[in-house]
Design a protein around this motif. Structure first.
Motif, short mmCIF file in Angstrom:
data_model
loop_
_atom_site.label_atom_id
_atom_site.label_comp_id
_atom_site.label_asym_id
_atom_site.label_seq_id
_atom_site.Cartn_x
_atom_site.Cartn_y
_atom_site.Cartn_z
N VAL A 244 0.87 -1.18 0.00
CA VAL A 244 0.00 0.00 0.00
C VAL A 244 0.90 1.23 0.00
CG1 VAL A 244 -1.91 -1.15 1.19
CG2 VAL A 244 -0.21 0.09 2.52
N CYS B 56 -0.36 -4.13 3.88
CA CYS B 56 -1.48 -4.46 4.75
C CYS B 56 -1.96 -5.87 4.44
CB CYS B 56 -2.64 -3.48 4.55
SG CYS B 56 -2.30 -1.79 5.08
N ARG C 157 -2.46 5.52 7.12
CA ARG C 157 -1.53 6.61 6.79
C ARG C 157 -1.73 7.80 7.73
NH1 ARG C 157 -2.30 4.08 2.02
NH2 ARG C 157 -4.18 5.23 1.45
N ASP D 226 -12.30 0.58 4.54
CA ASP D 226 -10.97 0.70 3.96
C ASP D 226 -10.07 1.36 5.00
OD1 ASP D 226 -8.66 1.07 2.54
OD2 ASP D 226 -9.53 2.40 1.05
N TRP E 218 4.51 -0.26 8.28
CA TRP E 218 5.43 0.54 7.47
C TRP E 218 6.84 0.32 7.96
CZ3 TRP E 218 3.17 3.18 11.62
CH2 TRP E 218 4.05 3.87 12.46
N LYS F 172 -7.31 -6.49 10.81
CA LYS F 172 -6.52 -5.96 9.70
C LYS F 172 -5.20 -5.42 10.26
CE LYS F 172 -10.63 -4.62 7.11
NZ LYS F 172 -11.30 -3.51 6.39
N HIS G 181 -6.80 1.64 4.88
CA HIS G 181 -5.51 2.12 4.36
C HIS G 181 -5.31 3.62 4.60
CE1 HIS G 181 -5.60 -1.49 1.39
NE2 HIS G 181 -5.42 -1.86 2.64
N ASP G 182 -6.33 4.43 4.34
CA ASP G 182 -6.20 5.87 4.60
C ASP G 182 -6.04 6.15 6.09
OD1 ASP G 182 -6.27 6.70 1.95
OD2 ASP G 182 -8.44 7.01 1.95
N CYS H 272 -1.57 -3.30 9.21
CA CYS H 272 -0.79 -2.49 8.27
C CYS H 272 0.54 -2.16 8.93
CB CYS H 272 -1.53 -1.20 7.91
SG CYS H 272 -3.00 -1.45 6.91
#
Length: 139
Positions: A77, A88, A128, A122, A103, A99, A124-125, A101
């Motif tokens: 991602v 993720c 971040r 979702d 980095w 879930k 993902h946003d 995620c």
């Protein structure tokens, strides 16, 4: 799930900082019937991260997910404006969907775990946004 101590082991040398915290949308309550519970919303966000020296961000990201075979559907991602690499995946258990995620960049490793979020969300946003709140470039 990788805890902060586990992430520290992936650094070259000692960590310069570490964080491990949990967030829930509502305060816990107590009732005689249910004990301690969070009424109406069981979502939880866990954040673990460390800073120090990371010698191989791509390999470190792969290691984080490879060490957890229950996490499936791992995909890259966008890592956000701070760069590095990110991915993720998810894990299904009798308790529901979780879930994950993660980095990794040259100086940080972090994991955000979303528990109790619907499949349709979702994250993902949100991942971040959380990373941006926790990680800042050194002056």
């Amino acid at each position: 799930m990788e805890d902060t101590d586990g992430l520290k082991k992936l650094l070259k040398g000692e960590p310069t900082s570490a964080v491990g915290t949990a967030y829930t949308p509502v305060e816990e309550q107590y009732s005689r019937e249910l004990g301690v519970h969070r009424p109406g919303d069981n979502r939880v966000i866990l954040v673990n991260g460390v800073s120090g020296t990371v010698t191989a961000p791509d390999a470190t990201l792969s290691h984080v997910f490879a060490a957890r075979p229950a996490i499936t559907d791992v995909a890259p991602v966008p890592p956000g404006p701070l760069g590095g690499v990110a991915g993720c995946g998810s894990s299904q258990s009798k308790d529901g969907l979780t879930k994950f995620c993660t980095w990794v960049d040259d100086h940080t490793i972090g994991m955000v775990t979303f528990i109790g979020f619907p499949q349709s969300d979702d994250t993902h946003d949100l991942f971040r946004q959380i990373r941006a709140e926790f990680e800042h470039r050194a002056p």
